[in-house]
Every structure is written in C-alpha cells, then in structure tokens.
Design an enzyme around this catalytic site. Structure first.
Site, mmCIF file in Angstrom:
data_model
loop_
_atom_site.group_PDB
_atom_site.id
_atom_site.type_symbol
_atom_site.label_atom_id
_atom_site.label_comp_id
_atom_site.label_asym_id
_atom_site.label_seq_id
_atom_site.Cartn_x
_atom_site.Cartn_y
_atom_site.Cartn_z
ATOM 1 N N PRO A 11 0.947 -1.555 -0.401
ATOM 2 C CA PRO A 11 0.070 0.128 0.071
ATOM 3 C C PRO A 11 1.099 1.757 -0.221
ATOM 4 C CG PRO A 11 -0.386 -1.682 2.140
ATOM 5 C CD PRO A 11 0.366 -2.418 1.055
ATOM 6 N N ASN A 12 0.618 2.189 -0.942
ATOM 7 C CA ASN A 12 1.307 3.554 -1.119
ATOM 8 C C ASN A 12 2.045 3.662 -1.625
ATOM 9 O OD1 ASN A 12 -0.858 4.648 0.539
ATOM 10 N ND2 ASN A 12 -0.476 3.906 2.475
ATOM 11 N N ARG A 19 4.607 12.052 -3.334
ATOM 12 C CA ARG A 19 4.507 12.768 -2.324
ATOM 13 C C ARG A 19 5.580 13.175 -1.133
ATOM 14 N NH1 ARG A 19 -1.729 10.829 -0.224
ATOM 15 N NH2 ARG A 19 -3.006 11.205 -2.271
ATOM 16 N N TYR A 24 10.806 9.802 0.889
ATOM 17 C CA TYR A 24 10.891 8.731 0.063
ATOM 18 C C TYR A 24 11.526 8.861 -0.819
ATOM 19 C CZ TYR A 24 8.262 5.930 3.685
ATOM 20 O OH TYR A 24 7.437 5.535 4.672
ATOM 21 N N ASN A 75 7.982 -5.878 -0.581
ATOM 22 C CA ASN A 75 7.616 -4.394 -0.315
ATOM 23 C C ASN A 75 6.341 -4.595 0.095
ATOM 24 O OD1 ASN A 75 7.929 -2.463 1.624
ATOM 25 N ND2 ASN A 75 9.205 -1.118 -0.159
ATOM 26 N N ALA A 78 3.452 -1.114 4.772
ATOM 27 C CA ALA A 78 3.062 -0.668 6.019
ATOM 28 C C ALA A 78 1.931 -2.747 6.114
ATOM 29 C CB ALA A 78 1.717 0.511 6.150
ATOM 30 N N GLU A 99 13.076 -9.189 0.985
ATOM 31 C CA GLU A 99 12.279 -8.743 1.424
ATOM 32 C C GLU A 99 12.771 -7.179 1.576
ATOM 33 O OE1 GLU A 99 11.788 -8.553 5.684
ATOM 34 O OE2 GLU A 99 10.250 -6.846 5.906
ATOM 35 N N HIS A 101 12.635 -2.564 1.738
ATOM 36 C CA HIS A 101 11.994 -1.726 2.122
ATOM 37 C C HIS A 101 13.145 -0.287 1.915
ATOM 38 C CE1 HIS A 101 9.380 -3.659 4.763
ATOM 39 N NE2 HIS A 101 10.741 -3.459 4.459
ATOM 40 N N ARG A 108 13.322 4.376 12.303
ATOM 41 C CA ARG A 108 12.246 4.870 12.503
ATOM 42 C C ARG A 108 11.322 4.516 13.336
ATOM 43 N NH1 ARG A 108 9.211 5.225 6.722
ATOM 44 N NH2 ARG A 108 8.131 6.088 7.342
HETATM 45 O O1 CA2 Z 1 10.888 1.581 3.699
HETATM 46 C C1 CA2 Z 1 9.770 1.350 2.807
HETATM 47 O O2 CA2 Z 1 9.711 0.450 1.388
HETATM 48 C C2 CA2 Z 1 8.132 0.938 3.967
HETATM 49 O O3 CA2 Z 1 7.632 -0.123 2.634
HETATM 50 C C3 CA2 Z 1 7.113 2.112 3.248
HETATM 51 C C4 CA2 Z 1 6.469 2.077 3.800
HETATM 52 C C5 CA2 Z 1 6.160 1.865 5.139
HETATM 53 O O4 CA2 Z 1 4.637 1.877 5.917
HETATM 54 C C6 CA2 Z 1 6.938 0.802 5.817
HETATM 55 O O5 CA2 Z 1 6.916 1.201 7.188
HETATM 56 C C7 CA2 Z 1 8.474 1.376 5.275
HETATM 57 C C8 CA2 Z 1 5.109 2.944 2.909
HETATM 58 C C9 CA2 Z 1 4.886 3.016 2.096
HETATM 59 C C10 CA2 Z 1 5.055 4.279 0.750
HETATM 60 O O6 CA2 Z 1 4.018 5.077 1.191
HETATM 61 C C11 CA2 Z 1 3.873 6.572 1.034
HETATM 62 C C12 CA2 Z 1 3.371 7.423 1.409
HETATM 63 C C13 CA2 Z 1 3.091 8.768 1.084
HETATM 64 C C14 CA2 Z 1 4.045 8.651 -0.004
HETATM 65 C C15 CA2 Z 1 5.093 8.341 -0.926
HETATM 66 C C16 CA2 Z 1 5.366 6.931 -0.052
#
Ligand code: CA2
Length: 149
Positions: A11-12, A19, A24, A75, A78, A99, A101, A108
């Site tokens: 997700p996301n 964003r 990121y 990946n 969340a 895996e 990230h 974090r």
């Molecule tokens: O560091 C990573 O790759 C994560 O898997 C990214 C996830 C986070 O919940 C994990 O803890 C670590 C978040 C995905 C990306 O979310 C975004 C949100 C807004 C804008 C861009 C990316």
C-alpha cells in the site's frame, strides 16, 4: 527452477515520488521498476512488477506465484508490520523471499521495527532507497544460480 522474479509492492507505494519526497525521495515506482527490470535483463532474468493497496490482492498474488516464478521480492509497505495473512501466504508459497524497504525501518518509529515478512524472508534489504530493489534482484539471481541443477 524458472528464472523469473515476481516483485510485489504494498500500500501507498504507488505514491512514491508524488508525495513526501523528504522521506521516500523523488523516484517513482515506475523509475524503480525500470531500474530493477534493466538489472534483471542483464542477469538473464525476467521480472514482473506489481503494486496493490489491497492486502487480499497481495495474498492472491503470493498464492499463485509458484506457478510461474522462481523467487519473490516483497516490499509489503505498512502490511509488513501488521499482516499475519501475508505472513501465512508467504510461508507457504514455496519460493525464496527477499524483503525490501526503501527506508531503514530500524531508524524510524518503533512500530516499524518489526516485520512479519522478515520471519520468512531469506534476507532483508532496507535503507538504500530504490537501489534496494536492484540489490534484491542481484540477490535473487545468486539464489536461483545456487538452486540450478
Ligand atoms: O521503507 C519502506 O519501503 C516502507 O515499506 C514504506 C512504507 C512504510 O509504511 C514502511 O514502514 C516502510 C510506506 C509506503 C510508501 O508510502 C508513501 C506515502 C506517501 C507518499 C509516498 C509514499
């Protein structure tokens, strides 16, 4: 063992580069896919790259991965920290799992320090941004070479 890798994104991750560039970076998921695909080709591998915001969709993809792929790069976003459903699917998938990230989850928030995916992963790459996917492809190539008859 087929030399095809499935890369699953949770997700996301579709929002990458659009964003929160402070956390990121500016690279989009398409940029990451292009770099990982290029490296896979150089190593004689095919790569399929997918993203879903839905936990059930990710579980479905894991369940069917063994039919057409030889390794899984995940990946789970969340869901890494929350999804026992994904853990159960990965445990039974019959493929080596790597895996990835983008961020170093251990630097974090405490709730990101534990990943269910890690319990079944051969290895974990985190903190190298999009390059982590290229590193994961290289790791998958080594594992597939090791398994070759
Ligand atoms: O560091 C990573 O790759 C994560 O898997 C990214 C996830 C986070 O919940 C994990 O803890 C670590 C978040 C995905 C990306 O979310 C975004 C949100 C807004 C804008 C861009 C990316």
């Amino acid at each position: 063992m087929t030399r095809s890798i499935l890369v699953l994104n949770g997700p996301n991750l579709n929002l990458l580069g659009k964003r929160e560039p402070g956390i990121y970076g500016r690279e989009t998921l398409s940029d990451i896919e292009a770099a990982a695909t290029k490296r896979a080709r150089e190593l004689g591998l095919t790569l399929e790259f997918r993203q879903s915001n839905s936990e059930g969709q990710l579980v479905d993809w894991v369940q069917s991965a063994e039919q057409t792929h030889g390794a899984l790069i995940v990946n789970a976003g969340a869901y890494s920290h929350t999804s026992i459903a994904l853990l159960d699917a990965l445990r039974g998938c019959g493929l080596p799992v790597i895996e990835v990230h983008l961020s170093n989850i251990f630097r974090r928030e405490a709730y990101r320090h534990h990943s269910y995916v890690s319990e079944v992963a051969q290895g974990v790459i985190c903190g190298f941004g999009g390059r982590g996917y290229v590193l994961a492809v290289e790791a998958a190539a080594v594992m597939l070479d090791d398994q070759a008859p």
